[in-house]
Scaffold this motif. Structure first.
Motif, PDB file in Angstrom:
ATOM      1  N   ARG A 111     -22.387 -30.652 -25.180  1.00  0.00           N
ATOM      2  CA  ARG A 111     -21.341 -31.043 -24.150  1.00  0.00           C
ATOM      3  C   ARG A 111     -20.957 -29.854 -23.195  1.00  0.00           C
ATOM      4  NH1 ARG A 111     -19.816 -33.584 -28.955  1.00  0.00           N
ATOM      5  NH2 ARG A 111     -18.559 -35.195 -28.816  1.00  0.00           N
ATOM      6  N   THR A 136     -14.942 -28.649 -20.378  1.00  0.00           N
ATOM      7  CA  THR A 136     -14.098 -29.711 -19.570  1.00  0.00           C
ATOM      8  C   THR A 136     -13.963 -29.602 -18.232  1.00  0.00           C
ATOM      9  OG1 THR A 136     -12.203 -28.311 -20.230  1.00  0.00           O
ATOM     10  CG2 THR A 136     -12.804 -29.916 -22.010  1.00  0.00           C
ATOM     11  N   SER A 159     -19.377 -39.218 -19.434  1.00  0.00           N
ATOM     12  CA  SER A 159     -17.896 -38.676 -19.638  1.00  0.00           C
ATOM     13  C   SER A 159     -17.322 -39.911 -20.136  1.00  0.00           C
ATOM     14  CB  SER A 159     -17.615 -38.469 -18.208  1.00  0.00           C
ATOM     15  OG  SER A 159     -16.332 -37.771 -18.165  1.00  0.00           O
ATOM     16  N   ILE A 213     -17.782 -34.321 -21.777  1.00  0.00           N
ATOM     17  CA  ILE A 213     -18.886 -34.661 -20.924  1.00  0.00           C
ATOM     18  C   ILE A 213     -20.145 -34.322 -21.667  1.00  0.00           C
ATOM     19  CG2 ILE A 213     -19.921 -34.093 -18.625  1.00  0.00           C
ATOM     20  CD1 ILE A 213     -17.392 -33.086 -17.784  1.00  0.00           C
TER      21      ILE A 213
END
Length: 354
Positions: free
Chosen positions: A24, A27, A57, A63
């Motif tokens: 990931r 954020t 997303s 993400i």
């Protein structure tokens, strides 16, 4: 607040090269703090990677980095529809409705006609990949090389008709054997014991199964029944074909040996009307008539012939639902989807005392 889009884009590209699928990114809020910029700048930097399928997303997941796209997975369109050219208004109606609905959902659809499998494969050879291919063959068989060609260009295959089942594709259609049984039951309940069946002699599975079911039930009729199998595809019958076949069964006075007639494959009610008029027979008076077809497609039954079969509206809804489910990677496994059998009484079947 400075526009740091170039810096953010460079950093994201470096992260994609470093991270593995499933990892990931920070954020949105963390990236805004890291680069001291606005949310719109971060979103603009992420957008090309999201569009290319490199980032996903999702609310609650963040993400997420995905697999690098396979060049073979660049879609030419979401849905490809291949249809064998025919004069069937029902077939054209289905395609037009589906095109509107798929586009309204924001998906891309390409519709192409073909005359035979060789031409269809030639067309496919010049195209890329599609997420789903729907094929409409108008009762002609689908060969294994053709099915393999479809699979080479589409992740999922949906077939209009139930002649292809159990091979990892979705097949949608009507069980005409069941429809014939329902029609026979209604006629027998009205007192008819001598019932003829006018259909096609084509070897396609749905047609052959209906013929077989009629012959099975006709064993209980005087003389073993009256199967009238025309040498033509459904939709290609003429009123002259039907009148000639029926006339060949009449006696010297013009009377037929049965009191009721079931027709299947006559997609235009006017043809039935003209064929009976040529023999001076009034539907519902001289001969009870029941059509196997679509209960909600008036050109088939003219709002006055009794009908047993599918609902065209339900058929379109089913195709839309199945195609959309195939566009979802988490969709259900392929299956055979039988349309419900409906009965519409409109006065062409009268009680009979035999």
């Amino acid at each position: 607040m400075p526009d740091r889009r170039e810096d953010v884009s460079t950093w994201i590209a470096a992260e994609l090269a470093r991270l593995s699928p499933g990892d990931r990114l920070p954020t949105m809020r963390e990236m805004m703090r890291r680069f001291g910029t606005a949310q719109r700048v971060i979103e603009a930097a992420l957008a090309p990677h999201v569009k290319a399928g490199r980032l996903v997303s999702r609310r609650g997941l963040g993400i997420v980095v995905t697999e690098p796209p396979d060049p073979a997975r660049i879609w030419e369109a979401d849905v490809l529809v291949l249809y064998r050219l025919s004069a069937s208004r029902l077939a054209r109606n289905l395609l037009m409705e589906l095109e509107q609905r798929i586009k309204a959902r924001g998906h891309r659809i390409l519709i192409l006609g073909f005359s035979d499998e060789g031409q269809a494969l030639s067309i496919l050879s010049r195209l890329g990949r599609f997420r789903v291919c729907m094929v409409q063959v108008h009762f002609e068989p689908i060969t294994l090389p053709f099915l393999a060609g479809l699979s080479d260009h589409a992740d999922q295959v949906v077939v209009d008709g139930i002649s292809t089942t159990g091979v990892g594709v979705d097949a949608i259609g009507t069980n005409w054997r069941e429809a014939l049984s329902v029609a026979m039951r209604h006629l027998r309940q009205a007192g008819h014991r001598r019932i003829g069946f006018l259909t096609s002699n084509h070897p396609a599975r749905p047609i052959a199964m209906a013929r077989q079911e009629y012959l099975r039930q006709a064993e209980q009729m005087p003389g073993g029944g009256w199967l009238i199998a025309l040498d033509a595809l459904p939709g290609d019958y003429t009123s002259r074909d039907m009148a000639g076949a029926l006339d060949g069964l009449s006696d010297g006075t013009g009377a037929l040996p049965f009191t009721a007639l079931i027709t299947w494959g006559v997609v235009d009610g006017h043809l039935v009307d003209r064929a009976l008029s040529a023999l001076r027979l009034a539907p519902g008076a001289d001969l009870s008539v029941m059509i196997l077809g679509s209960v909600d497609f008036p050109s088939e039954h003219l709002d006055r012939f009794d009908v047993v079969g599918n609902s065209n509206a339900e058929k379109i809804d089913t195709f839309e639902q199945v195609l959309l489910s195939r566009l979802d990677p988490e969709g259900p496994a392929p299956a055979t989807h039988y349309l419900p059998i409906r009965h519409l009484a409109q006065g062409s079947v009268r009680p009979c005392e035999e």
